[in-house]
Write a protein that holds these residues in place. Structure first.
Motif, mmCIF file in Angstrom:
data_model
loop_
_atom_site.group_PDB
_atom_site.id
_atom_site.type_symbol
_atom_site.label_atom_id
_atom_site.label_comp_id
_atom_site.label_asym_id
_atom_site.label_seq_id
_atom_site.Cartn_x
_atom_site.Cartn_y
_atom_site.Cartn_z
ATOM 1 N N ALA A 7 0.828 -1.201 0.000
ATOM 2 C CA ALA A 7 0.000 0.000 0.000
ATOM 3 C C ALA A 7 0.866 1.255 0.000
ATOM 4 O O ALA A 7 0.576 2.245 -0.680
ATOM 5 C CB ALA A 7 -0.933 -0.010 1.215
ATOM 6 N N VAL A 8 1.983 1.224 0.763
ATOM 7 C CA VAL A 8 2.887 2.374 0.787
ATOM 8 C C VAL A 8 3.523 2.581 -0.586
ATOM 9 O O VAL A 8 3.661 3.723 -1.055
ATOM 10 C CB VAL A 8 3.959 2.188 1.876
ATOM 11 C CG1 VAL A 8 5.021 3.281 1.786
ATOM 12 C CG2 VAL A 8 3.334 2.195 3.260
ATOM 13 N N ALA A 9 3.923 1.482 -1.255
ATOM 14 C CA ALA A 9 4.508 1.602 -2.590
ATOM 15 C C ALA A 9 3.488 2.160 -3.584
ATOM 16 O O ALA A 9 3.810 3.048 -4.394
ATOM 17 C CB ALA A 9 5.009 0.238 -3.060
ATOM 18 N N PHE A 10 2.255 1.645 -3.504
ATOM 19 C CA PHE A 10 1.215 2.169 -4.396
ATOM 20 C C PHE A 10 0.952 3.648 -4.100
ATOM 21 O O PHE A 10 0.767 4.465 -5.027
ATOM 22 C CB PHE A 10 -0.065 1.350 -4.210
ATOM 23 C CG PHE A 10 -1.211 1.846 -5.023
ATOM 24 C CD1 PHE A 10 -1.281 1.578 -6.390
ATOM 25 C CD2 PHE A 10 -2.237 2.598 -4.434
ATOM 26 C CE1 PHE A 10 -2.344 2.037 -7.146
ATOM 27 C CE2 PHE A 10 -3.288 3.061 -5.192
ATOM 28 C CZ PHE A 10 -3.345 2.783 -6.558
ATOM 29 N N PHE A 11 0.961 4.026 -2.830
ATOM 30 C CA PHE A 11 0.765 5.424 -2.458
ATOM 31 C C PHE A 11 1.904 6.293 -2.984
ATOM 32 O O PHE A 11 1.683 7.422 -3.455
ATOM 33 C CB PHE A 11 0.666 5.522 -0.932
ATOM 34 C CG PHE A 11 0.349 6.889 -0.416
ATOM 35 C CD1 PHE A 11 -0.910 7.454 -0.590
ATOM 36 C CD2 PHE A 11 1.323 7.638 0.235
ATOM 37 C CE1 PHE A 11 -1.197 8.718 -0.112
ATOM 38 C CE2 PHE A 11 1.039 8.912 0.709
ATOM 39 C CZ PHE A 11 -0.220 9.447 0.532
ATOM 40 N N LEU A 12 3.141 5.759 -2.928
ATOM 41 C CA LEU A 12 4.282 6.494 -3.455
ATOM 42 C C LEU A 12 4.164 6.694 -4.965
ATOM 43 O O LEU A 12 4.408 7.793 -5.481
ATOM 44 C CB LEU A 12 5.569 5.751 -3.116
ATOM 45 C CG LEU A 12 6.862 6.339 -3.694
ATOM 46 C CD1 LEU A 12 7.111 7.741 -3.141
ATOM 47 C CD2 LEU A 12 8.050 5.423 -3.369
ATOM 48 N N TYR A 13 3.773 5.643 -5.673
ATOM 49 C CA TYR A 13 3.603 5.773 -7.126
ATOM 50 C C TYR A 13 2.498 6.785 -7.462
ATOM 51 O O TYR A 13 2.628 7.578 -8.406
ATOM 52 C CB TYR A 13 3.273 4.406 -7.741
ATOM 53 C CG TYR A 13 4.325 3.351 -7.495
ATOM 54 C CD1 TYR A 13 5.665 3.698 -7.328
ATOM 55 C CD2 TYR A 13 3.967 2.002 -7.403
ATOM 56 C CE1 TYR A 13 6.635 2.719 -7.091
ATOM 57 C CE2 TYR A 13 4.929 1.035 -7.164
ATOM 58 C CZ TYR A 13 6.253 1.398 -6.999
ATOM 59 O OH TYR A 13 7.202 0.438 -6.764
#
Length: 236
Positions: A7-13
């Protein structure tokens, strides 16, 4: 990768994509301001600050957790254990890699989250400043137009005043000539009046003398008549 870090990676993208879209050069700040003034954003605005600070707290917690994991797997104790067991060495390095990856994900997510808010705030400020500058420019142009109109009015008024002064001076000169003419006529009339009075006085004196002469002649006539009557009586 666990669910939270996915979720953090998707939020970063998503943050990267949003910042790239916000930095597109041919989309002006006014258009972004119009977009941010939609009813949807007005409806979400009361919850925006809460959501912003909540995400900051979550990302800070995840960042601190990633820092703790990095310190945990980069310390001297796991390295000593890994030297004994080569398989454990690879496992520790894998854990360290994941902890560092999570550290970068949470750190950049937190950084881009702050950057996104700042970019949105600056876009609104730039749009407001642009609108204010446009309004001020319009006011300045309106003031310049009004000043030019007043200058034209003042110039026309001065020309009108000058023309009126010229016409008034011409009228005053004409009135002065008329007054002088009337004064001459008045003097002539006064002379004629004095002459008329003198003629009237002369006629009065002449008529008085004629009346006295008439009375004298009338008395003489009566005396002659009386004398003639007395002579006639004597003859009889």
């Amino acid at each position: 990768m666990t669910l939270q870090w996915s979720a953090v990676a998707f939020f970063l993208y998503a943050e990267v994509a949003v910042n790239l879209i916000l930095c597109i050069p041919f989309i002006s700040a006014r258009r972004w301001r119009l977009l941010f003034s939609w009813r949807l954003w007005n409806w979400l605005s009361p919850y925006w600050n809460k959501c912003f600070f909540t995400m900051i707290m979550v990302l800070i917690v995840l960042f601190l957790d990633a820092v703790r994991e990095v310190q945990k797997y980069s310390g001297p104790e796991p390295t000593q254990d890994a030297n004994v067991n080569p398989t454990l060495y690879d496992h520790i390095h894998m854990k360290l890699f994941r902890a560092q990856r999570n550290l970068y994900l949470s750190g950049f997510s937190l950084f881009l989250w702050l950057i996104t808010r700042r970019v949105v705030t600056l876009l609104n400020q730039v749009a407001a400043a642009s609108e204010n500058s446009a309004a001020l420019q319009e006011q300045v142009e309106r003031a310049i137009t009004e000043a030019r109109r007043h200058q034209d009015d003042n110039r026309r008024l001065k020309e009108t005043v000058v023309e009126e002064e010229k016409s008034m001076s011409a009228k005053n000169h004409q009135l002065k000539l008329e007054v002088e003419k009337l004064a001459g006529d008045l003097q002539t009339a006064e002379k004629d009046l004095h002459q008329s009075h003198a003629e009237v006085e002369a006629m009065k004196r002449q008529s008085k003398g004629l009346a006295q002469e008439y009375d004298r002649l009338l008395r003489e006539h009566h005396q002659l008549q009386n004398l003639q009557c007395s002579n006639n009586k004597k003859e009889q």
